[in-house]
Design an enzyme around this catalytic site. Structure first.
Site, PDB file in Angstrom:
ATOM      1  N   LYS A 199      30.685  36.686  35.663  1.00 42.42           N
ATOM      2  CA  LYS A 199      30.506  38.155  35.642  1.00 42.42           C
ATOM      3  C   LYS A 199      31.666  38.880  34.977  1.00 42.42           C
ATOM      4  O   LYS A 199      31.481  39.932  34.382  1.00 42.42           O
ATOM      5  CB  LYS A 199      30.257  38.714  37.037  1.00 42.42           C
ATOM      6  CG  LYS A 199      31.196  38.234  38.101  1.00 42.42           C
ATOM      7  CD  LYS A 199      30.506  37.267  39.006  1.00 42.42           C
ATOM      8  CE  LYS A 199      31.531  36.417  39.711  1.00 42.42           C
ATOM      9  NZ  LYS A 199      30.978  35.367  40.491  1.00 42.42           N
ATOM     10  N   GLU A 223      21.746  35.829  34.103  1.00 36.46           N
ATOM     11  CA  GLU A 223      21.079  36.101  35.386  1.00 36.46           C
ATOM     12  C   GLU A 223      21.984  35.771  36.576  1.00 36.46           C
ATOM     13  O   GLU A 223      21.984  36.472  37.595  1.00 36.46           O
ATOM     14  CB  GLU A 223      19.781  35.270  35.459  1.00 36.46           C
ATOM     15  CG  GLU A 223      18.927  35.540  36.660  1.00 36.46           C
ATOM     16  CD  GLU A 223      18.373  36.961  36.701  1.00 36.46           C
ATOM     17  OE1 GLU A 223      17.564  37.319  35.858  1.00 36.46           O
ATOM     18  OE2 GLU A 223      18.789  37.723  37.604  1.00 36.46           O
ATOM     19  N   VAL A 268      24.951  38.311  38.496  1.00 42.54           N
ATOM     20  CA  VAL A 268      24.743  39.325  39.558  1.00 42.54           C
ATOM     21  C   VAL A 268      23.790  38.749  40.594  1.00 42.54           C
ATOM     22  O   VAL A 268      22.676  38.329  40.262  1.00 42.54           O
ATOM     23  CB  VAL A 268      24.124  40.625  38.994  1.00 42.54           C
ATOM     24  CG1 VAL A 268      23.945  41.656  40.114  1.00 42.54           C
ATOM     25  CG2 VAL A 268      24.962  41.188  37.870  1.00 42.54           C
ATOM     26  N   GLY A 322      23.800  35.981  42.376  1.00 43.35           N
ATOM     27  CA  GLY A 322      23.589  34.532  42.489  1.00 43.35           C
ATOM     28  C   GLY A 322      22.157  34.137  42.147  1.00 43.35           C
ATOM     29  O   GLY A 322      21.697  34.324  41.016  1.00 43.35           O
ATOM     30  N   GLU A 380      35.859  33.765  45.401  1.00 46.60           N
ATOM     31  CA  GLU A 380      36.423  33.530  44.071  1.00 46.60           C
ATOM     32  C   GLU A 380      37.703  32.714  44.223  1.00 46.60           C
ATOM     33  O   GLU A 380      38.284  32.659  45.303  1.00 46.60           O
ATOM     34  CB  GLU A 380      36.763  34.870  43.418  1.00 46.60           C
ATOM     35  CG  GLU A 380      35.548  35.745  43.167  1.00 46.60           C
ATOM     36  CD  GLU A 380      34.547  35.101  42.237  1.00 46.60           C
ATOM     37  OE1 GLU A 380      34.880  34.838  41.079  1.00 46.60           O
ATOM     38  OE2 GLU A 380      33.419  34.845  42.684  1.00 46.60           O
ATOM     39  N   ASP A 384      35.114  41.812  42.166  1.00 40.48           N
ATOM     40  CA  ASP A 384      33.925  40.998  41.886  1.00 40.48           C
ATOM     41  C   ASP A 384      32.663  41.872  41.908  1.00 40.48           C
ATOM     42  O   ASP A 384      31.845  41.838  40.986  1.00 40.48           O
ATOM     43  CB  ASP A 384      33.833  39.855  42.910  1.00 40.48           C
ATOM     44  CG  ASP A 384      32.575  39.042  42.745  1.00 40.48           C
ATOM     45  OD1 ASP A 384      32.510  38.262  41.777  1.00 40.48           O
ATOM     46  OD2 ASP A 384      31.636  39.210  43.549  1.00 40.48           O
ATOM     47  N   LYS A 395      29.880  43.242  38.821  1.00 39.27           N
ATOM     48  CA  LYS A 395      28.419  43.164  38.925  1.00 39.27           C
ATOM     49  C   LYS A 395      27.796  44.550  38.735  1.00 39.27           C
ATOM     50  O   LYS A 395      26.736  44.680  38.123  1.00 39.27           O
ATOM     51  CB  LYS A 395      28.030  42.546  40.269  1.00 39.27           C
ATOM     52  CG  LYS A 395      28.478  41.077  40.358  1.00 39.27           C
ATOM     53  CD  LYS A 395      28.413  40.540  41.765  1.00 39.27           C
ATOM     54  CE  LYS A 395      28.897  39.098  41.825  1.00 39.27           C
ATOM     55  NZ  LYS A 395      29.097  38.612  43.189  1.00 39.27           N
ATOM     56  N   GLY A 427      27.358  30.595  45.981  1.00 35.76           N
ATOM     57  CA  GLY A 427      27.200  29.191  46.376  1.00 35.76           C
ATOM     58  C   GLY A 427      26.748  28.345  45.206  1.00 35.76           C
ATOM     59  O   GLY A 427      26.220  28.853  44.208  1.00 35.76           O
TER      60      GLY A 427
HETATM   61  N1  HSE Z   1      32.688  35.379  45.182  1.00 41.02           N
HETATM   62  C1  HSE Z   1      31.368  35.816  44.855  1.00 41.02           C
HETATM   63  C2  HSE Z   1      30.700  36.330  46.126  1.00 41.02           C
HETATM   64  C3  HSE Z   1      30.606  34.664  44.276  1.00 41.02           C
HETATM   65  O1  HSE Z   1      31.232  36.107  47.215  1.00 41.02           O
HETATM   66  O2  HSE Z   1      29.659  36.979  46.036  1.00 41.02           O
HETATM   67  C4  HSE Z   1      29.334  35.052  43.610  1.00 41.02           C
HETATM   68  O3  HSE Z   1      29.528  35.943  42.571  1.00 41.02           O
END
Ligand code: HSE
Length: 408
Positions: free
Chosen positions: A100, A124, A127, A129, A185, A196, A200, A298
């Site tokens: 991202k 895809e 954003v 997962g 992360e 993060d 997104k 994940g």
């Molecule tokens: N570290 C991010 C989260 C991972 O916890 O959503 C997925 O982008």
């Protein structure tokens, strides 16, 4: 036979390889072609790994191999990912990424390079997962004027807030667990401080509104200051605290993008999204609103989205043009956080309802809810919220927390 290369053999990259071989037959049937992973690029060796023989350390091997038409970028960060991804696209290889940061900072440039070389840059997985959100925005919902999207975009913080809410777990313990489970992360401050989720939001805003929205255009506040007392008071007022990422077109046409903790009323579906799950609500003129829900982080959930993109790239002979945005150097279209209009939740010293009411009258708002040690006031902008807080302070009541309330 079409060949795939995977850049980065960490959590997501190894998930892509694992899921690909698990479902190879189905994927080949879906795409109508034989497929294989030819290379895995990583600085490390992986002795004993079933795919150790595919590991290479030099990107040029991939760039110079005409057999490789599809690349999954799962390295993270901008350097050297940007250089590697641009070179792959320039060589006509479609790239799918889970990165991202790369999309939020360099998406406009990479989309242009892809278009020039008649291949695809898909993201895809960047954003939500496993949640299909990017593709629905530019395909299934493409007949609408989309006005806003908001929701839970970070699994780690949602997991931590839930552990605080349900298990009264300490912040550090919950974060450690999230890291052990592979959600956080590499640098967890990107989760905790909202960077993060900010990335997104940039991606959603750029895709929805057609102009690149950079991270510094998003008001970003993480969950570091949220205490157990805030969470418990919100619960008393039938709400929970969630880190909400949001982008919205205001009445004046400007785009307000934010990441911040918000109190979410219990009646909202978003309030019931727990653990590492993400949920994104989208508003548009034809469909009113719709919510996308699923595992936001994940190994295999993220790999699922990367692989879906690879499959789409294989099936799309040319660049998918619905999936792009432009750079607008004039940032007048970005709204300032002062334009935020929302109900507000306050945690204060002990205070009577009369004092809350008087402060609300002074600010020109109403008190919608009161509990011991706090209240919620009606929809207002930041200036009005400050007037309310100042009136409380002048009456000798200390404001401990002020958190906007999410309205849907
Ligand atoms: N570290 C991010 C989260 C991972 O916890 O959503 C997925 O982008």
């Amino acid at each position: 036979m079409k060949k795939i290369a995977v850049l980065g053999y960490g959590v997501v990259g190894s998930g892509v390889v694992e899921l690909f071989y698990k479902n190879k037959e189905k994927i080949e049937k879906n795409t109508g072609t034989e497929l294989d992973v030819k290379y895995i690029l990583d600085l490390r060796e992986f002795p004993g790994d079933p795919y150790a023989d595919k590991v290479v350390h030099d990107i040029n091997i991939i760039l110079n191999d005409p057999e490789v038409g599809y690349v999954a970028e799962c390295m993270g960060g901008v350097n050297p990912a940007f250089k590697f991804v641009s070179s792959c696209l320039e060589a006509g290889k479609s790239v799918s990424t889970s990165n991202k940061q790369l999309v939020a900072e360099k998406g406009d440039i990479l989309l242009q390079i892809a278009k020039k070389n008649d291949c695809n840059f898909f993201f895809e997985a960047s954003v939500g997962g496993a949640i299909p959100i990017i593709r629905p925005l530019h395909t299934c919902l493409a007949g609408n004027d989309i006005s806003a999207a908001a929701g839970i975009l970070n699994g780690t913080t949602n997991f931590i807030l839930e552990k605080m809410f349900c298990d009264k777990m300490g912040f550090d313990e919950a974060l450690k667990l999230a890291q052990e489970l592979g959600y956080a992360e590499k640098d967890p401050t990107a989760d905790i401080d909202g960077a993060d989720a900010c990335r997104k939001v940039c991606i959603l805003a750029s895709l929805i509104f057609g102009k690149h929205v950079y991270p510094d255009s998003v008001y970003t506040k993480g969950i570091r200051d949220i205490t157990l007392e805030d969470v418990e008071l919100a619960e008393k007022m039938n709400g929970s605290i969630k880190l909400i990422g949001s982008t919205k077109r205001l009445e004046d046409g400007k785009i307000l993008s934010t990441v911040m903790p918000m109190v979410v009323p219990e009646e909202s579906l978003i309030a019931h999204v727990n653990g590492v799950f993400n949920a994104i609500m989208v508003w548009g003129d034809g469909f009113d609103k719709t919510m996308f829900y699923g595992r936001g982080a994940g190994k295999l959930p993220t790999a699922s989205a990367v692989l879906g993109d690879i499959i789409d790239s294989i099936k799309s002979e040319h660049t998918v043009t619905s999936h792009e945005w432009v750079l607008d150097e004039n940032t007048d279209f970005i709204a300032n956080i002062d334009s935020l209009v929302a109900p507000r939740f306050y945690r204060t010293d002990l205070c009577t309802s009369e004092v809350y009411e008087n402060a609300a009258n002074a600010a020109g708002v109403t008190v919608d809810q009161i509990a011991e040690g706090g209240c919620v006031i009606s929809n207002c902008d930041n200036k009005t919220a400050d007037t309310f807080a100042k009136a409380l302070e002048e009456a000798g009541v200390k404001v401990v927390s002020h958190i906007p309330v999410m309205a849907d």
